[in-house]
Design an enzyme around this catalytic site. Structure first.
Site, PDB file in Angstrom:
ATOM      1  CG  ASP A  18      -1.754  -1.275   1.306  1.00 49.05           C
ATOM      2  OD1 ASP A  18      -2.632  -1.436   0.454  1.00 49.05           O
ATOM      3  OD2 ASP A  18      -1.512  -2.101   2.204  1.00 49.05           O
ATOM      4  CD  GLU A  54      -1.073  -2.730  -6.939  1.00 50.43           C
ATOM      5  OE1 GLU A  54      -2.020  -3.297  -6.363  1.00 50.43           O
ATOM      6  OE2 GLU A  54      -1.171  -1.603  -7.456  1.00 50.43           O
TER       7      GLU A  54
END
Ligand code: TRH
Length: 394
Positions: free
Chosen positions: A29, A291
């Site tokens: 994040d 990610e």
């Protein structure tokens, strides 16, 4: 830490941008938000403020950060410790562009201030990356606020046309080319990371960044018993316990070196975010996760194996297959199947077969390089986002 100057100074006052980031777990994040913040500030001349609720996770990626400071400026970016959901900084100066990362929910007081602003800001919800086809349909869709005259725009990263793309710094390809063409840079990297000289060309160098993974033991055994040497580079983290167990060590902390059969493994210190790319460039095959490292492996243009962030009810498996569909699109069937089987096994479906994967290495390497060129055509996410913002703020 880079301190690049803006390459395209805006014609009038810089665009002010607030990024809100709640750290759910791990580093992705804040990893994505910090990378985006740096690009917006350094490549586009935006004035960026990042609100983040976990400065300790952030400090792992950015050691210069002071985890006990409510407000600080790093690399020309203001960082606010987002202490509680209602907190929105000392002043309620609403930016021109407000980025709500991964549906983290803006402080209500900030939303009220957005609604009261003379000119409503551009409000973007930056979504998680998915390679699925529906993403292009939902990218840039609007969601009106139920009470205020405000709309949120969904900004979807993606691997295909019509999506927001993925982050890629302007200097990245040049930095990689410089590293790869310099034996001195490579030698210096190996010395710093492992205390050793680079391994001979006959060894396959593998970087391993992953969550806990039941397939790792079988793979370590295959590397140990394989016909050719494998040099494994493991940044300290969630997979380290499995390495310690395999080698019969109390831990596999940074600086540890262990050898069994044809496998040599080094535990590396977790580096600051800007240093992570060199690990990918120094390796022949990269195991990545989540990610941001998944994206970096694609830009490294080397064959890679993705440990996708696991979700309830195996909701992540279609996402894994969607990424595979892009990545393997032009591969001959045998190489495609070998890669699919290996990625599936690494994500809990089947057993990893290293020999089969290795057999297709030259083909996979060629495809990795082609894919990096294809992906670049979708455009860099920060560039796509700034173009969209400019079109909206006119
Ligand atoms: O850490 P991740 O697994 O992150 C996540 C989170 O779990 C998040 O909640 C989830 O939603 C998301 O994945 C999909 O993996 P990721 O995204 O690759 O982030 C890791 C970051 O750490 C990335 O920016 C690279 C960086 N990194 C370093 O800075 N130094 C290192 O030594 C290593 C290994 C990584």
């Amino acid at each position: 830490m880079s301190s690049a100057q803006p390459v395209s100074a805006p014609s009038s006052a810089p665009i002010a941008c607030d990024i809100f980031c709640a750290v759910i777990d791990n580093f992705g994040d804040i990893g994505v938000c910090w990378r985006l913040a740096r690009q917006l500030a350094h490549e586009h001349g935006w004035q960026v403020r990042v609100f983040v609720d976990d400065l300790h996770a952030f400090q792992k990626l950015c050691p210069a950060l002071a985890p006990d400071r409510a407000r600080q400026t790093l690399d020309g970016i203001v960082i606010e410790h987002w202490r509680e959901p209602a907190h929105a900084g000392e002043t309620l100066e609403v930016a021109d562009v407000v980025i709500e990362a991964f549906a983290c929910e803006l402080p209500p007081v900030y939303i009220t201030a957005m609604a009261g602003r003379e000119r409503a800001p551009l409000w973007l919800n930056l979504e998680y990356l998915s390679a699925e086809d529906w993403v292009a349909d939902f990218h840039l869709r609007l969601s009106p606020h139920p009470r205020y005259a405000l709309s949120k725009t969904f900004f979807f990263p993606g691997l295909g046309p019509g999506t927001g793309g993925v982050l890629k710094e302007r200097h990245l390809d040049a930095a990689r080319a410089a590293f790869e063409s310099s034996p001195a840079a490579r030698a210096e990297w190996w010395l710093k990371a492992t205390g050793q000289t680079p391994p001979p060309a006959s060894a396959t160098v593998v970087s391993l960044f992953a969550y806990e993974n039941p397939a790792v033991e079988s793979l370590l055994a295959q590397w140990r018993d394989g016909a050719a040497p494998v040099v494994l580079l493991v940044p300290e983290g969630r997979i380290s316990g499995a390495l310690a167990r395999f080698f019969g060590l109390p831990s596999f902390a940074a600086g540890t070196r262990a050898e069994r059969g044809n496998l040599t493994a080094h535990a590396l210190a977790f580096t600051e975010q800007t240093g992570y790319d060199a690990l990918l460039w120094a390796s022949d095959i990269n195991f990545v996760r989540g990610e941001d490292s998944f994206v970096r492996a694609q830009w490294a243009a080397k064959p890679f194996v993705w440990h996708i962030y696991p979700q309830a009810d195996d909701a992540h498996l279609p996402k894994l297959d969607a990424a595979l569909a892009h990545y393997t699109r032009t591969l001959p069937a045998a190489a495609r199947h070998a890669l699919e089987r290996f990625w599936h096994a690494w994500n809990g479906v089947g057993q990893p077969d290293w020999a089969q994967f290795q057999r297709h290495y030259p083909m996979l390497k060629q495809r990795a390089a082609e894919w990096a060129v294809e992906l670049a055509r979708v455009g860099d996410l920060a560039g796509n986002l700034t173009s969209f913002a400019k079109s909206q703020l006119k």
